[in-house]
Design a protein around this motif. Structure first.
Motif, mmCIF file in Angstrom:
data_model
loop_
_atom_site.group_PDB
_atom_site.id
_atom_site.type_symbol
_atom_site.label_atom_id
_atom_site.label_comp_id
_atom_site.label_asym_id
_atom_site.label_seq_id
_atom_site.Cartn_x
_atom_site.Cartn_y
_atom_site.Cartn_z
ATOM 1 N N ARG A 1 0.774 -1.136 0.035
ATOM 2 C CA ARG A 1 -0.005 0.053 0.103
ATOM 3 C C ARG A 1 0.760 1.207 0.189
ATOM 4 O O ARG A 1 1.773 1.391 0.719
ATOM 5 N N ARG A 2 0.381 2.319 -0.916
ATOM 6 C CA ARG A 2 1.256 3.402 -1.056
ATOM 7 C C ARG A 2 1.017 4.290 0.358
ATOM 8 O O ARG A 2 -0.254 4.662 0.299
ATOM 9 N N GLU A 3 2.034 4.587 0.961
ATOM 10 C CA GLU A 3 1.989 5.542 2.080
ATOM 11 C C GLU A 3 2.549 6.915 1.632
ATOM 12 O O GLU A 3 3.359 7.077 0.784
ATOM 13 N N SER A 4 1.968 8.229 2.327
ATOM 14 C CA SER A 4 2.384 9.578 2.012
ATOM 15 C C SER A 4 3.701 9.537 2.814
ATOM 16 O O SER A 4 4.069 9.079 3.782
ATOM 17 N N SER A 5 4.662 10.232 1.802
ATOM 18 C CA SER A 5 5.725 10.308 2.442
ATOM 19 C C SER A 5 5.901 11.716 3.534
ATOM 20 O O SER A 5 4.674 12.351 3.382
ATOM 21 N N SER B 1 13.011 20.421 -7.883
ATOM 22 C CA SER B 1 14.150 20.178 -6.782
ATOM 23 C C SER B 1 14.516 18.530 -6.646
ATOM 24 O O SER B 1 15.439 17.995 -6.490
ATOM 25 N N LEU B 2 13.161 17.913 -6.456
ATOM 26 C CA LEU B 2 13.062 16.564 -6.021
ATOM 27 C C LEU B 2 13.718 15.959 -7.503
ATOM 28 O O LEU B 2 14.231 14.667 -7.548
ATOM 29 N N ALA B 3 13.314 16.362 -8.620
ATOM 30 C CA ALA B 3 13.644 15.740 -9.940
ATOM 31 C C ALA B 3 15.150 15.799 -9.868
ATOM 32 O O ALA B 3 15.898 14.848 -10.411
ATOM 33 N N VAL B 4 15.749 16.888 -9.491
ATOM 34 C CA VAL B 4 17.249 16.954 -9.583
ATOM 35 C C VAL B 4 17.811 15.904 -8.627
ATOM 36 O O VAL B 4 18.809 15.194 -8.899
ATOM 37 N N GLY B 5 17.254 15.648 -7.385
ATOM 38 C CA GLY B 5 17.667 14.502 -6.497
ATOM 39 C C GLY B 5 17.550 13.136 -7.135
ATOM 40 O O GLY B 5 18.477 12.409 -7.048
ATOM 41 N N ARG C 1 8.959 7.188 -6.653
ATOM 42 C CA ARG C 1 8.320 8.389 -6.696
ATOM 43 C C ARG C 1 9.147 9.329 -6.171
ATOM 44 O O ARG C 1 10.171 9.225 -5.596
ATOM 45 N N LEU C 2 8.501 10.814 -6.908
ATOM 46 C CA LEU C 2 9.649 11.789 -6.497
ATOM 47 C C LEU C 2 9.665 12.184 -4.999
ATOM 48 O O LEU C 2 10.823 12.610 -4.505
ATOM 49 N N SER C 3 8.495 12.107 -4.450
ATOM 50 C CA SER C 3 8.382 12.637 -3.015
ATOM 51 C C SER C 3 9.195 11.622 -2.249
ATOM 52 O O SER C 3 9.640 12.051 -1.108
ATOM 53 N N ALA C 4 9.600 10.336 -2.592
ATOM 54 C CA ALA C 4 10.418 9.376 -1.855
ATOM 55 C C ALA C 4 11.868 10.047 -1.646
ATOM 56 O O ALA C 4 12.393 9.555 -0.583
ATOM 57 N N VAL C 5 12.188 10.962 -2.470
ATOM 58 C CA VAL C 5 13.710 11.331 -2.272
ATOM 59 C C VAL C 5 13.754 12.088 -0.957
ATOM 60 O O VAL C 5 14.930 11.986 -0.295
ATOM 61 N N GLU C 6 12.775 12.855 -0.538
ATOM 62 C CA GLU C 6 12.961 13.376 0.421
ATOM 63 C C GLU C 6 12.986 12.595 1.768
ATOM 64 O O GLU C 6 13.507 13.036 2.915
ATOM 65 N N THR C 7 12.378 11.224 1.836
ATOM 66 C CA THR C 7 12.493 10.549 2.985
ATOM 67 C C THR C 7 13.904 10.073 3.338
ATOM 68 O O THR C 7 14.280 9.834 4.483
ATOM 69 N N LEU C 8 14.724 10.236 2.461
ATOM 70 C CA LEU C 8 16.269 9.960 2.787
ATOM 71 C C LEU C 8 16.644 10.803 3.730
ATOM 72 O O LEU C 8 17.535 10.243 4.753
ATOM 73 N N GLY C 9 16.338 12.022 3.943
ATOM 74 C CA GLY C 9 16.483 12.917 4.948
ATOM 75 C C GLY C 9 15.941 12.539 6.307
ATOM 76 O O GLY C 9 16.504 13.028 7.507
ATOM 77 N N SER C 10 14.951 11.755 6.410
ATOM 78 C CA SER C 10 14.143 11.492 7.707
ATOM 79 C C SER C 10 14.688 10.026 8.067
ATOM 80 O O SER C 10 14.014 9.683 8.940
ATOM 81 N N THR C 11 15.443 9.430 7.503
ATOM 82 C CA THR C 11 15.828 7.940 7.526
ATOM 83 C C THR C 11 16.726 7.855 9.113
ATOM 84 O O THR C 11 17.509 8.477 9.293
ATOM 85 N N SER C 12 16.051 6.839 9.835
ATOM 86 C CA SER C 12 16.851 6.564 11.091
ATOM 87 C C SER C 12 17.263 5.108 11.120
ATOM 88 O O SER C 12 18.075 4.875 11.827
ATOM 89 N N VAL C 13 16.743 4.452 10.301
ATOM 90 C CA VAL C 13 17.288 2.841 10.212
ATOM 91 C C VAL C 13 17.083 2.505 8.732
ATOM 92 O O VAL C 13 16.388 2.852 8.070
#
Length: 599
Positions: A245-249, A310-314, A327-339
């Motif tokens: 299931r797709r979840e919002s980033s 910005s996300l496309a550049v990432g 997904r483009l929005s998934a790029v930002e999740t790298l900055g929220s990664t803890s595990v």
């Protein structure tokens, strides 16, 4: 004259249950009966009938929604909705140029974002490439080459060295070594032969089953197909990946909040100005127009394209480093990664075996010139070939032996090796060894070279050989996560005939030594793990390989310092127990993980 005919009924259509595949672990006579097939395979007519029932033997990707539907999804983005409202108000306020400009921004942004995501989606749909185009099947009592997509349950197929397995099947004759790394994560090929099922073993560890998309690296076998298409392990993995299931980033959640905040502030300011204007005696029409203009001015028309670009550049930057983002929005999740959860084979390691250690009876594990003779002899007892582009093709373990011989300045070329070969006894998974008769280095005679599992080779040595020392050395190497092979020889006197009987050839041997192979970590992984630790990110390993091998690799790259836990994921863990393991603060290796566990 009466005749008894066993009628085949497609599974799931006979009222016995919803299952779409046969149980391959049943006794072979019962499985043959349920599949209504025999040693002569299926007739062409019966195969066509079953094809109509089961459909093509293909891994089907997820059906894409229409372009219009996906574009509509981009146009109803929270910020896009805000811009739609601003454009409508601009037209109401007689600001047509501004309204058209806002609409252009929304449309161009939505189209660009859609094309980016579609391109990434196409890049990750690669499972179908694991399937071969053709297969050798027994139809009407004779082997014929058929399209792999035409295989059906009940087909009898022939597997040889270098073949990709076209469907899930049970070995009924012979034996093969199969590269199962795509399913299990193990770098070492697994032995599959005609034998009974192991009670309680996971399907991927059954000694008589081969699976669609895996590769036979050695041996020869006949197998009976029990599952095709979506019913195979490969098809099941494809279905698992499609059911997620797709979840919002985090970015999507924040953008939604910002959109509502902007809408609330702009609407509040517009309403406040309208009330103030009316209160101080301004005309209602002028007050309304000014309020609308103020409302539109508070909407950041450039925010949405700035986010998308910005996300496309990432995404492009990650693609240049070999990473795919769906997904483009998934790029930002790298900055929220803890595990980070990582696989082992091919991710932490190269998925390429290399020579790591040696043992000889006279010198133990001490290095020296005797290694050259040991490595060269082992490389002569191989069947890998060299492709036109120079790459070695075949068993990765044997390829490692040839590369090791080259590294020790005693190269073995496959063409020269085969030209001087007088006999070859294929690898037999039941015996766990192979042997050749070579004239290499003995121009007036020949010698028998045997290579295989230490316990199998040691049992065939001549009396007085250092069998116990060899077994102890093999255990030490295995505990370090390495694959161990024993190499033994027997000289043939000049003029004597090469043995034609395998049992005679593989007896009375002299042990040359042991070679230990290892799938080494990628050189850049240790530094990457160190950077993760500096950023406060934990790294867990989730692999189908065994715990000892995975833990050895993890420690080598710096995972689990100062403490590493190894958990066998094949044992069911309750939520409370899993929480306790993860909350202890240690990094964990989850070994023997199935595809479901990884997902």
């Amino acid at each position: 004259m009466n005749s008894h005919v066993t009628r085949y009924t497609a599974p799931g259509r006979s009222g016995t249950g919803p299952h779409s595949a046969f149980d391959p672990r049943e006794p072979l006579p019962r499985l043959r009966h349920e599949l209504a097939t025999g040693p002569e395979g299926l007739s062409a007519r019966e195969a066509a009938r079953r094809f109509a029932v089961h459909g093509p033997n293909e891994v089907r990707g997820r059906q894409h929604s229409s372009f219009v539907r996906e574009l509509t999804g981009q146009l109803v983005h929270p910020l896009a909705l805000l811009l739609w409202a601003a454009a409508a108000l601009a037209f109401v306020a007689d600001l047509a140029v501004l309204g058209w400009a806002i609409l252009a921004v929304v449309t161009v942004n939505a189209t660009f974002a859609l094309l980016q995501e579609r391109q990434a989606e196409r890049a990750v749909e690669t499972l179908a490439r694991y399937l071969p185009e053709r297969a050798l099947a027994v139809r009407d009592g004779r082997p014929v080459t058929v399209e792999a997509r035409d295989l059906v349950p009940g087909d009898v197929i022939v597997l040889e060295e270098g073949d990709k397995v076209p469907a899930d099947a049970r070995v009924i004759e012979g034996g093969v070594e199969v590269d199962l790394s795509m399913l299990t994560g193990e770098s070492v090929p697994a032995e599959r032969m005609a034998t009974e099922a192991v009670l309680g073993a996971p399907l991927s560890e059954e000694p008589n089953l081969v699976f669609s998309g895996t590769t036979c690296v050695e041996g020869q076998a006949t197998a009976i197909v029990f599952a095709t298409g979506a019913g195979t392990e490969l098809g099941r993995i494809a279905a698992l990946s499609q059911r997620t299931r797709r979840e919002s980033s985090p970015l999507e959640q924040q953008v939604k909040k910002v959109a509502w905040l902007i809408a609330g502030v702009a609407t509040g300011m517009g309403a406040a100005f309208l009330a103030v204007g009316v209160a101080v005696g301004l005309p209602v029409t002028d007050s309304l127009m000014f309020a609308i203009g103020l409302l539109v001015a508070n909407v950041p028309e450039g925010l949405l394209p700035i986010i998308t670009l910005s996300l496309a550049v990432g995404v492009r930057a990650l693609a240049r480093r070999g990473a795919l983002v769906k997904r483009l929005s998934a790029v930002e999740t790298l900055g929220s990664t803890s595990v980070i959860c990582t696989d082992k084979t091919g991710m932490l390691t190269r998925n390429r075996m290399t020579l790591r250690a040696f043992w000889t009876a006279a010198h133990g594990e001490e290095g020296g010139p005797w290694e050259r003779e040991l490595v060269r002899t082992a490389a002569l007892c191989t069947t890998v070939t060299r492709e036109a582009d120079g790459e070695l093709h075949g068993d990765p373990t044997e390829a490692a032996l040839l590369l090791g011989a080259m590294d020790h300045h005693t190269p073995v070329e496959p063409d020269t090796r085969d030209a001087r070969r007088r006999a070859h006894f294929r690898f037999d998974p039941r015996l766990r060894l192979m042997s050749v008769v070579q004239t290499e280095d003995t121009p007036h005679g020949a010698r028998i070279i045997v290579k295989g599992a230490p316990e199998a080779v040691v049992d065939r040595l001549h009396p007085g050989s250092p069998t116990e020392e060899a077994r102890a050395a093999a255990r030490r190497f295995a505990e370090q996560g390495m694959r161990v092979l024993a190499v033994a020889v027997r000289e043939i006197t000049p003029g004597a005939e090469a043995p034609t009987d395998r049992r005679d050839a593989e007896s009375g041997l002299t042990l040359l030594g042991l070679v230990a192979l290892y799938d080494p970590p990628r050189p850049e992984v240790k530094a990457a793990v160190g950077r993760c630790h500096e950023a406060g990110i934990k790294v867990h390993v989730v692999t189908g390989d065994n715990g000892a091998t995975a833990a050895a690799v993890a420690r080598e790259v710096g995972i689990g310092v100062p403490e590493l836990k190894v958990v066998d994921a094949s044992e069911s863990l309750g939520d409370d127990e899993l929480d306790r393991v993860l909350n202890d603060g240690c990094e964990v290796v989850f070994a023997r993980s199935s595809p479901e566990t990884k997902l």
